[in-house]
Design a protein around this motif. Sequence first.
Motif, mmCIF file in Angstrom:
data_model
loop_
_atom_site.group_PDB
_atom_site.id
_atom_site.type_symbol
_atom_site.label_atom_id
_atom_site.label_comp_id
_atom_site.label_asym_id
_atom_site.label_seq_id
_atom_site.Cartn_x
_atom_site.Cartn_y
_atom_site.Cartn_z
ATOM 1 N N UNK A 210 1.012 -1.241 0.015
ATOM 2 C CA UNK A 210 -0.099 -0.087 -0.081
ATOM 3 C C UNK A 210 0.917 1.282 0.027
ATOM 4 N N UNK A 211 1.827 1.354 0.625
ATOM 5 C CA UNK A 211 2.699 2.421 0.691
ATOM 6 C C UNK A 211 4.183 2.476 -0.305
ATOM 7 N N UNK A 212 3.999 1.653 -1.405
ATOM 8 C CA UNK A 212 5.210 1.241 -2.172
ATOM 9 C C UNK A 212 5.898 2.417 -2.681
ATOM 10 N N UNK A 213 5.551 3.730 -3.065
ATOM 11 C CA UNK A 213 6.314 4.548 -3.933
ATOM 12 C C UNK A 213 6.452 4.452 -5.154
ATOM 13 N N UNK A 214 7.736 4.798 -5.574
ATOM 14 C CA UNK A 214 8.106 4.312 -7.241
ATOM 15 C C UNK A 214 9.243 3.573 -7.059
ATOM 16 N N UNK A 215 9.664 2.919 -8.069
ATOM 17 C CA UNK A 215 10.659 2.375 -8.479
ATOM 18 C C UNK A 215 11.205 2.383 -9.860
ATOM 19 N N UNK A 216 12.289 1.568 -10.329
ATOM 20 C CA UNK A 216 12.846 1.883 -11.739
ATOM 21 C C UNK A 216 12.278 0.615 -12.533
ATOM 22 N N UNK A 217 11.328 -0.493 -12.028
ATOM 23 C CA UNK A 217 10.750 -1.331 -12.602
ATOM 24 C C UNK A 217 9.875 -0.838 -13.743
ATOM 25 N N UNK A 218 10.164 -1.175 -15.037
ATOM 26 C CA UNK A 218 9.258 -0.965 -16.133
ATOM 27 C C UNK A 218 7.789 -1.487 -15.928
ATOM 28 N N UNK A 219 6.776 -0.825 -16.287
ATOM 29 C CA UNK A 219 5.486 -1.259 -16.249
ATOM 30 C C UNK A 219 4.985 -2.216 -17.390
ATOM 31 N N UNK A 220 4.591 -3.263 -17.317
ATOM 32 C CA UNK A 220 4.197 -4.102 -18.431
ATOM 33 C C UNK A 220 2.717 -3.868 -18.744
ATOM 34 N N UNK A 221 2.246 -4.283 -20.036
ATOM 35 C CA UNK A 221 1.300 -4.205 -20.691
ATOM 36 C C UNK A 221 0.061 -5.054 -19.882
ATOM 37 N N UNK A 222 -1.019 -4.429 -19.592
ATOM 38 C CA UNK A 222 -1.956 -5.363 -18.892
ATOM 39 C C UNK A 222 -1.651 -5.100 -17.358
ATOM 40 N N UNK A 223 -0.883 -4.912 -16.790
ATOM 41 C CA UNK A 223 -0.531 -5.001 -15.471
ATOM 42 C C UNK A 223 -1.460 -3.723 -14.463
ATOM 43 N N UNK A 224 -2.000 -4.241 -13.448
ATOM 44 C CA UNK A 224 -2.783 -2.967 -12.682
ATOM 45 C C UNK A 224 -1.732 -2.160 -12.289
ATOM 46 N N UNK A 225 -2.077 -0.975 -12.059
ATOM 47 C CA UNK A 225 -1.037 0.158 -11.474
ATOM 48 C C UNK A 225 -2.063 0.947 -10.453
ATOM 49 N N UNK A 226 -1.639 0.930 -9.227
ATOM 50 C CA UNK A 226 -2.068 1.618 -8.296
ATOM 51 C C UNK A 226 -1.532 3.207 -8.080
ATOM 52 N N UNK A 227 -2.193 4.273 -8.113
ATOM 53 C CA UNK A 227 -1.674 5.489 -8.362
ATOM 54 C C UNK A 227 -2.316 6.356 -7.232
ATOM 55 N N UNK A 228 -1.608 6.591 -6.093
ATOM 56 C CA UNK A 228 -2.188 7.279 -5.175
ATOM 57 C C UNK A 228 -1.116 8.450 -4.946
ATOM 58 N N UNK A 229 -2.013 10.026 -4.997
ATOM 59 C CA UNK A 229 -1.243 11.234 -5.112
ATOM 60 C C UNK A 229 -1.858 12.232 -4.228
#
Length: 371
Positions: A210-229
């Motif tokens: 829940x409190x991940x932040x960001x990383x240098x991991x690329x986003x894959x097609x079809x992956x769910x992405x949680x954006x909390x800002x």
Amino acid sequence: MRTDELYPADRLAVARRATAAAGLDALLLTPGSDLRYLTGYDAHAGERLTCLVLPARGEPTLIVPTLERPAAEASPAPATGVRIVDHPDGTDPYPLVAAALDGPVAAVGLADRMFAEQVLALRALLPAATQRLAGDVLRELRIRKSPAEVAALAEAGAAIDAVHLRMGEWLRPGRTETEVGTDIAAAIRAAGHVTVDFVIVAAGPNGASPHHGTSDRPIDAGEPVVVDIGGTMPSGYRSDCTRTYVAGGPPPAEFTDYYSVLYAAHAAAVAAVRPGVTAEAVDAAARDLITAAGYGPAFLHRTGHGIGLDGHEDPYVVAGNPRPLEPGMAFSVEPGIYLAGRHGARIEDIVVCTTDGVTRLNTTPTELIAL
């Protein structure tokens, strides 16, 4: 909006009466949200003492370093009637606190997040005084937002909504979470915030934190992405909103199944908000649906937290909090489901309890957003 509406002069008198009713002789407030709530002054927190001395009976005094006096005088503080005194570098500011108290005190309330060195210095200055938390007094004043505060939170909500509406410009397969997060942070400022408080871009398995932040991991097609800002507006009031996205392809079937549960749980919790309903009942409205669907252990946190001059403040929407909701209470509704090693999802709105129900301050769709 006008600062005299957001930071009205009568707050100091209300706080003095509450201080006396709590059995305290004074509040001593160093930089932080309580000081800003009472005076409108967004003071710098540093090694030089800044302290609002608010006697239960008597004139309030704002003690500031000499080099910061211009900032204090340019703030809404003078319009509240507070007296400003300053101390040059190299002088001891604590006798100014004693002078502002103007007599012996038996108990004082200290800012909840005061530096330890200042707590100890005040203990030495007032050895006979019991030290308590000022938050015990001010929490009850801050928990119900005024119409001006609700308007400030609505402005913040609209600003962060505008950022979420632009997510398709940045969130694409192949880009890293950090690259997307950098673009989001710039957009948060461009939308009117003066500071970026946090940016979470959590793709795939990172979405289960829940409190991940960001990383240098690329986003894959079809992956769910949680954006909390979220960020802080010039008013001092905060934004906080979460949406879950998928880009470049369909999400896993398992994810689609539990997102529909989450969507229903979020809607149920928002619908449960009205005066007299307890905070824990709103939590249960979301949690019971998630638990019934078999995902109870995957809902790792409380359903919500209050918001205002702090990103997290009372009331907390959590099991074990029997506090009835009242008009003016503002808080998040943010259930989540997190499957470790796979993916996760969260939906978050800021809402305000009204006289007859609830108003959402974030108004973008809460369905899974395909980009």
